[in-house]
Design an enzyme around this catalytic site. Sequence first.
Site, PDB file in Angstrom:
ATOM      1  N   ARG A  99       0.828  -1.204   0.000  1.00  0.00           N
ATOM      2  CA  ARG A  99       0.000   0.000   0.000  1.00  0.00           C
ATOM      3  C   ARG A  99       0.864   1.257   0.000  1.00  0.00           C
ATOM      4  O   ARG A  99       0.534   2.242  -0.647  1.00  0.00           O
ATOM      5  CB  ARG A  99      -0.944  -0.020   1.198  1.00  0.00           C
ATOM      6  CG  ARG A  99      -2.023   1.038   1.134  1.00  0.00           C
ATOM      7  CD  ARG A  99      -3.108   0.791   2.137  1.00  0.00           C
ATOM      8  NE  ARG A  99      -2.593   0.827   3.504  1.00  0.00           N
ATOM      9  CZ  ARG A  99      -3.328   0.503   4.570  1.00  0.00           C
ATOM     10  NH1 ARG A  99      -4.578   0.108   4.421  1.00  0.00           N
ATOM     11  NH2 ARG A  99      -2.815   0.564   5.776  1.00  0.00           N
ATOM     12  N   LYS A 195      -2.832   6.559   1.847  1.00  0.00           N
ATOM     13  CA  LYS A 195      -2.643   7.114   3.203  1.00  0.00           C
ATOM     14  C   LYS A 195      -1.796   8.386   3.160  1.00  0.00           C
ATOM     15  O   LYS A 195      -0.789   8.504   3.840  1.00  0.00           O
ATOM     16  CB  LYS A 195      -2.022   6.045   4.107  1.00  0.00           C
ATOM     17  CG  LYS A 195      -3.088   5.174   4.780  1.00  0.00           C
ATOM     18  CD  LYS A 195      -2.474   4.155   5.711  1.00  0.00           C
ATOM     19  CE  LYS A 195      -2.915   4.283   7.155  1.00  0.00           C
ATOM     20  NZ  LYS A 195      -4.318   3.974   7.394  1.00  0.00           N
ATOM     21  N   GLU A 225     -16.468   6.104   5.459  1.00  0.00           N
ATOM     22  CA  GLU A 225     -15.617   5.529   6.500  1.00  0.00           C
ATOM     23  C   GLU A 225     -15.369   6.552   7.586  1.00  0.00           C
ATOM     24  O   GLU A 225     -15.759   7.703   7.493  1.00  0.00           O
ATOM     25  CB  GLU A 225     -14.292   5.037   5.916  1.00  0.00           C
ATOM     26  CG  GLU A 225     -13.438   6.145   5.336  1.00  0.00           C
ATOM     27  CD  GLU A 225     -12.067   5.657   4.895  1.00  0.00           C
ATOM     28  OE1 GLU A 225     -11.475   4.802   5.576  1.00  0.00           O
ATOM     29  OE2 GLU A 225     -11.585   6.149   3.862  1.00  0.00           O
TER      30      GLU A 225
HETATM   31  C1  LIG Z   1      -5.459   3.330   7.872  1.00  0.00           C
HETATM   32  C2  LIG Z   1      -6.845   3.622   7.543  1.00  0.00           C
HETATM   33  C3  LIG Z   1      -7.854   2.628   7.574  1.00  0.00           C
HETATM   34  C4  LIG Z   1      -7.603   1.219   8.063  1.00  0.00           C
HETATM   35  O1  LIG Z   1      -6.643   0.522   7.326  1.00  0.00           O
HETATM   36  P1  LIG Z   1      -5.895  -0.733   7.992  1.00  0.00           P
HETATM   37  O2  LIG Z   1      -4.995  -1.231   6.924  1.00  0.00           O
HETATM   38  O3  LIG Z   1      -6.928  -1.702   8.358  1.00  0.00           O
HETATM   39  O4  LIG Z   1      -5.160  -0.197   9.172  1.00  0.00           O
HETATM   40  C5  LIG Z   1      -9.131   2.969   7.181  1.00  0.00           C
HETATM   41  N1  LIG Z   1      -9.432   4.227   6.804  1.00  0.00           N
HETATM   42  C6  LIG Z   1      -8.508   5.214   6.769  1.00  0.00           C
HETATM   43  C7  LIG Z   1      -8.908   6.568   6.305  1.00  0.00           C
HETATM   44  C8  LIG Z   1      -7.188   4.951   7.147  1.00  0.00           C
HETATM   45  O5  LIG Z   1      -6.275   5.918   7.128  1.00  0.00           O
END
Ligand SMILES: *Cc1c(COP(=O)(O)O)cnc(C)c1O
Length: 334
Positions: A99, A195, A225
């Site tokens: 990722r 991210k 989310e």
């Molecule tokens: C990091 C994150 C998640 C969760 O991702 P994981 O890989 O399960 O930790 C979900 N939504 C957002 C906006 C994030 O930054």
Amino acid sequence: MAAISSPISLSKANGENGYPEIDWDSLGFGITPTDYMYMMKCSKDEEFTEGKLIPYGNIELSPAAGVLNYGQGLFEGMKAMRTQDGRIVLFRPDENALRMKIGAERMCMPSPSVYQFIDAVKQTALANKRWIPPPGKGSLYIRPLLLGSGPILGVSPAPEYTFLIYASPEESGALNLYVEDQFDRASHGGAGGVKSITNYAPVRQRQRFSDVLYLDSVSGKYIEEVSTCNVFIVKDKTISTPPTKGTILPGITRKSIIELARDLGFKVEERQIAVEEMLEVDEVFCTGTAVVVVPVGSITYQGKRIEYRATDTNSVSKSCCQVMPEFKMVRLKK
Ligand SMILES: *Cc1c(COP(=O)(O)O)cnc(C)c1O
């Protein structure tokens, strides 16, 4: 890279059992400084080659660093945990490595290879081993960062990049969410699916709520989310979550829960979920590295509060939580 063996000034003295002298039951989500961090640099058009562990501490940056001026930065989040039988495990670190690579492309940055990423995460976890809480008391949150650290005045990719990893122990608890109907988190064609550090600065903290649940930016009708975790609803034997189509971060915990819930005999759907639907569901839970799988206790939408059976022992989030530690964990050497 050889492991660091020379003694350094440790931030907390060890107790008799080898752990630092801290109260594992009152960790919360604040930062607890640990002993070491990992650092690796490379210039633009080059590849990352070698990094090293250094004592945890402040870093030096040019005032013109790309990350400070234009937000050229990405982060990852993952955990190291102790199992009941004494192993130390990481949860799917290859997924975080991939990722970060995808995010780096989107943000015009070079990124460490999958191997380099995982190796650096393992080194950081092991160097800070005494900070990994005892089994059941939480975990060591590991935070990899990729930053445009070189100076740049015009809006273009920075001339130098820094890959950094630090870690902090933490625990987790239940969530009370506020449905945000004024501000959007991510737009179509934006960077909501990676991210990028820029996605988190505009997050509005609502007093008395643990976090904010965002709606889609086009119609404002469908849930997307929470600011750092994905959301699921449960109705009878069906679990649903919104599809990740560029505006939702593709969580690794989300993906794992989808696979795991199917194994547990649930029907899992990825589909649009209208915010009104939240009024009628049996259970809501969030997934993400920071929270793992955490029940939602309440949701507040346009002044109305809906409560859920967050503490029910038969809840889906509880059952998933129980199986989760054995699901695709990568064991750390030693
Ligand atoms: C990091 C994150 C998640 C969760 O991702 P994981 O890989 O399960 O930790 C979900 N939504 C957002 C906006 C994030 O930054």
